[in-house]
Design a protein around this motif. Sequence first.
Motif, short mmCIF file in Angstrom:
data_model
loop_
_atom_site.label_atom_id
_atom_site.label_comp_id
_atom_site.label_asym_id
_atom_site.label_seq_id
_atom_site.Cartn_x
_atom_site.Cartn_y
_atom_site.Cartn_z
N THR A 42 0.86 -1.18 0.00
CA THR A 42 0.00 0.00 0.00
C THR A 42 0.90 1.23 0.00
OG1 THR A 42 -1.78 -1.10 1.22
CG2 THR A 42 -1.75 1.31 1.27
N HIS A 43 0.71 2.06 -1.00
CA HIS A 43 1.46 3.33 -1.08
C HIS A 43 0.54 4.33 -1.75
CE1 HIS A 43 5.54 5.47 -1.99
NE2 HIS A 43 4.62 6.31 -1.54
N ALA A 77 -5.67 4.68 5.65
CA ALA A 77 -5.23 3.49 6.39
C ALA A 77 -6.41 2.62 6.80
CB ALA A 77 -4.41 3.90 7.60
N LEU A 82 -5.14 -1.21 7.13
CA LEU A 82 -3.77 -1.25 7.65
C LEU A 82 -3.81 -1.13 9.17
CD1 LEU A 82 -2.06 1.18 5.12
CD2 LEU A 82 -2.00 -1.34 5.09
N TYR A 85 1.12 1.55 9.78
CA TYR A 85 1.51 2.20 8.54
C TYR A 85 2.44 3.36 8.87
CZ TYR A 85 -2.16 5.54 9.86
OH TYR A 85 -2.94 6.45 10.53
N GLY A 108 2.20 1.11 3.78
CA GLY A 108 1.94 -0.01 4.68
C GLY A 108 1.82 -1.31 3.93
#
Length: 117
Positions: A42-43, A77, A82, A85, A108
């Motif tokens: 995850t970005h 998030a 997440l 993160y 994350g």
Amino acid sequence: MAGEPQDDCLFCKIVAGLIPATIIRETATTVAFRDINPQAPTHVLVIPKAHHMDVAALATEAPELAVDILRETKAVADDEKLDSYRTVFNTGSGAGQTVWHAHAHVIGGRGMQWPPG
């Protein structure tokens, strides 16, 4: 002028819909979209719609937008499920800032080392 869209700014063009992005959240003041060069599963980038060159300028010129950005990092998030993160603001080229429009990275989905980089 601070807050005004800049013709040469990649993120201003994303806000204006001139450049495509995978937008995952949008509020009246922010846009969140997937990074095109993700550093983790995850970005996501969270940006203010108004142009401010970095987070230091944002905090000085429009602190209420800084709060909106932080609120949205938490929402991203939560949406991405997440449980942990990292939120990163790069300020200046020496810190890795390559787009001169304030933005937070929400990273994350993998373990994070310390110190980073």
